[in-house]
Design an enzyme around this catalytic site. Structure first.
Site, PDB file in Angstrom:
ATOM      1  N   ARG A  53       0.873  -1.173   0.000  1.00  0.00           N
ATOM      2  CA  ARG A  53       0.000   0.000   0.000  1.00  0.00           C
ATOM      3  C   ARG A  53       0.909   1.222   0.000  1.00  0.00           C
ATOM      4  O   ARG A  53       2.108   1.126   0.085  1.00  0.00           O
ATOM      5  CB  ARG A  53      -0.972   0.010   1.184  1.00  0.00           C
ATOM      6  CG  ARG A  53      -0.563  -0.651   2.508  1.00  0.00           C
ATOM      7  CD  ARG A  53       0.587  -0.040   3.194  1.00  0.00           C
ATOM      8  NE  ARG A  53       0.378   1.393   3.355  1.00  0.00           N
ATOM      9  CZ  ARG A  53       1.377   2.240   3.558  1.00  0.00           C
ATOM     10  NH1 ARG A  53       2.618   1.825   3.614  1.00  0.00           N
ATOM     11  NH2 ARG A  53       1.143   3.533   3.690  1.00  0.00           N
ATOM     12  N   GLY A  54       0.253   2.378  -0.204  1.00  0.00           N
ATOM     13  CA  GLY A  54       1.052   3.595  -0.384  1.00  0.00           C
ATOM     14  C   GLY A  54       1.083   3.921  -1.867  1.00  0.00           C
ATOM     15  O   GLY A  54       1.414   3.058  -2.695  1.00  0.00           O
ATOM     16  N   ALA A  55       0.748   5.150  -2.214  1.00  0.00           N
ATOM     17  CA  ALA A  55       0.556   5.494  -3.626  1.00  0.00           C
ATOM     18  C   ALA A  55       1.708   5.083  -4.551  1.00  0.00           C
ATOM     19  O   ALA A  55       1.506   4.359  -5.529  1.00  0.00           O
ATOM     20  CB  ALA A  55       0.250   6.995  -3.738  1.00  0.00           C
ATOM     21  N   ARG A  90      -7.955  -0.208  -6.391  1.00  0.00           N
ATOM     22  CA  ARG A  90      -8.160   0.881  -5.420  1.00  0.00           C
ATOM     23  C   ARG A  90      -8.296   2.188  -6.216  1.00  0.00           C
ATOM     24  O   ARG A  90      -7.551   2.417  -7.160  1.00  0.00           O
ATOM     25  CB  ARG A  90      -7.005   0.988  -4.405  1.00  0.00           C
ATOM     26  CG  ARG A  90      -6.855  -0.247  -3.515  1.00  0.00           C
ATOM     27  CD  ARG A  90      -5.797  -0.037  -2.437  1.00  0.00           C
ATOM     28  NE  ARG A  90      -6.255   0.928  -1.425  1.00  0.00           N
ATOM     29  CZ  ARG A  90      -5.457   1.425  -0.465  1.00  0.00           C
ATOM     30  NH1 ARG A  90      -4.167   1.092  -0.442  1.00  0.00           N
ATOM     31  NH2 ARG A  90      -5.929   2.290   0.425  1.00  0.00           N
ATOM     32  N   GLN A 203      -1.566   2.342  10.080  1.00  0.00           N
ATOM     33  CA  GLN A 203      -0.322   2.367   9.310  1.00  0.00           C
ATOM     34  C   GLN A 203       0.799   3.099  10.060  1.00  0.00           C
ATOM     35  O   GLN A 203       1.978   2.777   9.921  1.00  0.00           O
ATOM     36  CB  GLN A 203      -0.522   3.057   7.953  1.00  0.00           C
ATOM     37  CG  GLN A 203      -1.340   2.258   6.946  1.00  0.00           C
ATOM     38  CD  GLN A 203      -2.807   2.635   6.940  1.00  0.00           C
ATOM     39  OE1 GLN A 203      -3.383   2.926   8.002  1.00  0.00           O
ATOM     40  NE2 GLN A 203      -3.441   2.607   5.782  1.00  0.00           N
ATOM     41  N   ASP A 244      -1.957  10.779  -1.741  1.00  0.00           N
ATOM     42  CA  ASP A 244      -2.316   9.784  -2.754  1.00  0.00           C
ATOM     43  C   ASP A 244      -2.685  10.432  -4.068  1.00  0.00           C
ATOM     44  O   ASP A 244      -2.732   9.759  -5.103  1.00  0.00           O
ATOM     45  CB  ASP A 244      -3.470   8.929  -2.225  1.00  0.00           C
ATOM     46  CG  ASP A 244      -3.018   8.146  -1.008  1.00  0.00           C
ATOM     47  OD1 ASP A 244      -2.988   8.727   0.098  1.00  0.00           O
ATOM     48  OD2 ASP A 244      -2.661   6.964  -1.164  1.00  0.00           O
ATOM     49  N   ASN A 254      -5.312  12.650   0.997  1.00  0.00           N
ATOM     50  CA  ASN A 254      -4.442  11.778   1.781  1.00  0.00           C
ATOM     51  C   ASN A 254      -5.285  11.004   2.787  1.00  0.00           C
ATOM     52  O   ASN A 254      -6.498  11.176   2.896  1.00  0.00           O
ATOM     53  CB  ASN A 254      -3.356  12.604   2.488  1.00  0.00           C
ATOM     54  CG  ASN A 254      -2.216  11.735   3.008  1.00  0.00           C
ATOM     55  OD1 ASN A 254      -1.702  10.881   2.293  1.00  0.00           O
ATOM     56  ND2 ASN A 254      -1.844  11.934   4.256  1.00  0.00           N
ATOM     57  N   LYS A 255      -4.618  10.131   3.544  1.00  0.00           N
ATOM     58  CA  LYS A 255      -5.307   9.288   4.514  1.00  0.00           C
ATOM     59  C   LYS A 255      -6.256  10.086   5.406  1.00  0.00           C
ATOM     60  O   LYS A 255      -5.924  11.196   5.842  1.00  0.00           O
ATOM     61  CB  LYS A 255      -4.261   8.578   5.389  1.00  0.00           C
ATOM     62  CG  LYS A 255      -4.800   7.600   6.399  1.00  0.00           C
ATOM     63  CD  LYS A 255      -5.688   6.523   5.806  1.00  0.00           C
ATOM     64  CE  LYS A 255      -5.005   5.814   4.685  1.00  0.00           C
ATOM     65  NZ  LYS A 255      -5.899   4.963   3.858  1.00  0.00           N
TER      66      LYS A 255
END
Ligand SMILES: CSC[C@H]1O[C@H](OP(=O)(O)O)[C@H](O)[C@@H]1O
Length: 368
Positions: A53-55, A90, A203, A244, A254-255
């Site tokens: 995960r993570g852009a 996603r 995370q 992201d 973002n998150k």
């Protein structure tokens, strides 16, 4: 970065020259497991299930997924099938579409017989380019940390707050938000990181804390709601988060929870920076409210997984059965709350003109 003294990337080509290895981030911080991805379907599952995960890492994984797909079917429909399988995983991180568009455009220009090897070569390049870009982010972000250090008493640590994981685990290496932190630490600047645990997937608690600990960076894990208090009491010198997707006007997706940190930073005069590689800029989206926000399963909120006192990994329920759950994965921070965008080409104002001037080869004049 380093894990027990040994350098790792988050994803790499297997020694067999065709399988793909990736650190299984679902198992951290309790177990360090390297997963072997052998098909396009497995790459899609890895992205959807957050094994990776993570852009930027999602983009790199998708590129390798296309290469794995070309092992099985190098036809034009084979490209389409791999693309559709991966793009559906996603919706928010634009790096996924950026990587798939980059790969598919290149592959369609080639004869089928050339596609497998070319796909692997390009996927390896995309991974390597991410490392180079993040090293550039580190250098430009370092100046911000040095400026903060100059305002501290000798030996006093610079306190940086970060949210979620925009670390080397969210990229191929270095990270984005953490890149300047690692470089400052390695340069001998006293630095301490407030690590938002970042519910519901934690995370921060599970990944950022793990990364920083293994690299020897001082840090403190905090509940997500703590940051505002710390800022009110002068305990945060600057915030650096990842993203992201950045819209053409500088809005930042973002998150979930990032927006609230930006509001608290704005209210307390704390500089709020967003670190990003240029593939994370979406010039096709004029403003942040157009960015699709992923909604994930209720189970991520109702359950927690951890290690019991006798070492077993267990999952427990923390929400009453039958209680409805909403699990929005991201939010949008308006550009007006962003002090600056730390990119590989420098620290930019969060606005359309600055983004277009820094990346003229990608800007679309109608969108800023
Ligand atoms: C360097 S991009 C990291 C970015 O991705 C994370 O989301 P997720 O863990 O759901 O993939 C989070 O938004 C981070 O800031």
């Amino acid at each position: 970065m380093k894990v027990d003294g040994k350098h790792y990337r988050s994803i790499w080509l297997g020694s067999d020259g065709w399988s793909v290895c990736a650190i299984d981030q679902r198992r951290l911080p309790h177990e360090f497991v390297v997963a072997k991805i052998t098909t396009c379907e497995e790459a899609a599952d890895a992205i959807r299930g957050m094994l990776v995960r993570g852009a930027p890492l999602i983009g790199a994984t998708a590129a390798f997924g296309m290469a794995l797909g070309m092992r099985d079917d190098r036809s034009d429909p084979g490209i389409d099938r791999a693309y559709e399988m991966l793009i559906a995983t996603r919706p928010t991180a634009i790096n996924l579409k950026w990587a798939l568009d980059t790969m598919s455009t290149m592959l369609r220009r080639l004869a089928p017989s050339e596609r497998r090897d070319a796909a692997y070569a390009r996927a390896v390049d995309i991974a390597g380019e991410d490392v180079t870009i993040n090293r550039g982010i580190a250098s430009h972000g370092l100046a911000l940390i040095e400026a903060a250090a100059a305002r501290k008493k000798p030996g006093e640590a610079v306190n940086v707050l970060t949210h979620c994981n925009a670390g080397w685990l969210a990229t191929v290496d270095w990270g984005t938000a953490t890149a300047p932190i690692y470089l400052a630490h390695d340069s001998g600047i006293p630095i301490h990181v407030w690590v938002d645990e970042t519910r519901p997937r934690n995370q921060g608690a599970s990944l950022t804390a793990w990364e920083l600990g293994h690299h020897g960076v001082a840090h403190t894990v905090i509940p997500d709601n703590t940051g505002g208090h710390l800022m009110q009491h002068g305990m945060v010198d600057l915030a650096i988060v990842g993203t992201d997707r950045v819209a053409a006007n500088g809005d930042v997706c973002n998150k979930i929870g990032t927006y609230l940190k930006a509001l608290a930073a704005h209210d307390n005069g704390v500089p709020f920076y967003v670190a990003l590689p240029s593939p994370t800029i979406d010039f096709a989206v004029a403003e942040g409210r157009q960015i699709p926000i992923e909604q994930r399963s209720a189970q991520e909120v109702t359950e927690m997984t951890g290690r019991t006192s006798d070492g077993r990994i267990e999952t427990v329920r923390i929400v009453p059965p039958g209680s409805p759950v909403a699990n929005y994965g991201f939010d949008v921070t308006p550009a007006r709350l962003v002090t600056g965008l730390i990119t590989e080409r420098g620290v930019l104002q969060a606005d359309g003109a600055a983004l277009a001037a820094a990346f003229p080869e990608r800007a679309r004049p109608t969108n800023y």
